[in-house]
Motif scaffolding. Structure first.
Motif, PDB file in Angstrom:
ATOM      1  N   HIS A 110     -15.858  67.431 102.580  1.00 32.63           N
ATOM      2  CA  HIS A 110     -15.023  66.885 101.511  1.00 32.63           C
ATOM      3  C   HIS A 110     -14.833  65.378 101.695  1.00 32.63           C
ATOM      4  CE1 HIS A 110     -11.979  66.743  98.416  1.00 32.63           C
ATOM      5  NE2 HIS A 110     -11.170  66.123  99.261  1.00 32.63           N
ATOM      6  N   ALA A 111     -14.540  64.958 102.920  1.00 32.29           N
ATOM      7  CA  ALA A 111     -14.347  63.531 103.188  1.00 32.29           C
ATOM      8  C   ALA A 111     -15.635  62.750 102.932  1.00 32.29           C
ATOM      9  CB  ALA A 111     -13.884  63.326 104.628  1.00 32.29           C
ATOM     10  N   THR A 112     -16.772  63.318 103.324  1.00 29.58           N
ATOM     11  CA  THR A 112     -18.060  62.650 103.106  1.00 29.58           C
ATOM     12  C   THR A 112     -18.371  62.545 101.618  1.00 29.58           C
ATOM     13  OG1 THR A 112     -18.831  63.534 105.218  1.00 29.58           O
ATOM     14  CG2 THR A 112     -20.517  62.715 103.706  1.00 29.58           C
ATOM     15  N   THR A 114     -16.233  62.491  99.164  1.00 32.09           N
ATOM     16  CA  THR A 114     -15.316  61.501  98.591  1.00 32.09           C
ATOM     17  C   THR A 114     -15.805  60.086  98.868  1.00 32.09           C
ATOM     18  OG1 THR A 114     -13.487  63.048  98.932  1.00 32.09           O
ATOM     19  CG2 THR A 114     -12.908  60.746  98.536  1.00 32.09           C
ATOM     20  N   LYS A 115     -16.259  59.835 100.078  1.00 37.25           N
ATOM     21  CA  LYS A 115     -16.764  58.515 100.447  1.00 37.25           C
ATOM     22  C   LYS A 115     -18.008  58.162  99.629  1.00 37.25           C
ATOM     23  CE  LYS A 115     -16.751  54.909 103.159  1.00 37.25           C
ATOM     24  NZ  LYS A 115     -15.731  53.899 103.041  1.00 37.25           N
ATOM     25  N   GLN A 117     -18.841  59.351  96.656  1.00 39.97           N
ATOM     26  CA  GLN A 117     -18.414  59.103  95.281  1.00 39.97           C
ATOM     27  C   GLN A 117     -17.841  57.692  95.147  1.00 39.97           C
ATOM     28  OE1 GLN A 117     -15.654  62.228  94.505  1.00 39.97           O
ATOM     29  NE2 GLN A 117     -17.235  63.803  94.286  1.00 39.97           N
ATOM     30  N   SER A 118     -17.026  57.308  96.110  1.00 42.54           N
ATOM     31  CA  SER A 118     -16.428  55.978  96.092  1.00 42.54           C
ATOM     32  C   SER A 118     -17.502  54.894  96.138  1.00 42.54           C
ATOM     33  CB  SER A 118     -15.476  55.828  97.275  1.00 42.54           C
ATOM     34  OG  SER A 118     -15.020  54.503  97.381  1.00 42.54           O
TER      35      SER A 118
END
Length: 138
Positions: A110-112, A114-115, A117-118
């Motif tokens: 999930h964190a990856t 999100t990163k 996408q950012s």
């Protein structure tokens, strides 16, 4: 831990069950002894077969072979119970570890995501700004 509480509860129930069975067995043996001794005292059933069933002087647990059997039986029962407890612990630890690893993998994914996408949004915004700048200049 929950597994320790479950095991303690199971051991308590198992012990109560064993005590009840053994108490009933001892009561049955004592009742049989009393009936036989009463028959002998009254004179009823003076058959040789009944005389051979009368207990020894020390009671029903005077027999060394029976005592040895009970010791081995109790040790075996304890071993089986401990083996069951170890199996419960082993299964719980495996489940708990797998759950934690899967949770960590999901959190990292999930964190990856999100990163990524950012970064993609930043890239598209910068690209769009460059196009606007180029359009404004020409």
């Amino acid at each position: 831990f929950a597994s320790d509480r479950i095991q303690a509860h199971r051991r308590e129930l198992y012990t109560q069950e064993i005590v009840a069975v053994e108490t009933a067995e001892v009561a049955r043996q004592q009742q049989k002894i009393q009936q036989l001794s009463h028959r002998r005292a009254v004179g009823e059933g003076a058959e040789p077969r009944l005389r051979s069933m009368t207990p020894a002087a020390g009671g029903p647990y005077d027999n060394r072979r029976r005592d040895s059997y009970m010791i081995v039986h109790n040790a075996r029962r304890t071993y089986v119970e401990n083996r069951a407890a170890l199996k419960i612990q082993k299964v719980w630890r495996g489940y708990s570890t797998r759950f934690q690893v899967q949770h960590e993998i999901a959190r990292t994914a999930h964190a990856t995501a999100t990163k990524m996408q950012s970064l993609y949004r930043r890239y598209t915004t910068l690209k769009q700004a460059a196009r606007r700048k180029q359009a404004a200049v020409t």
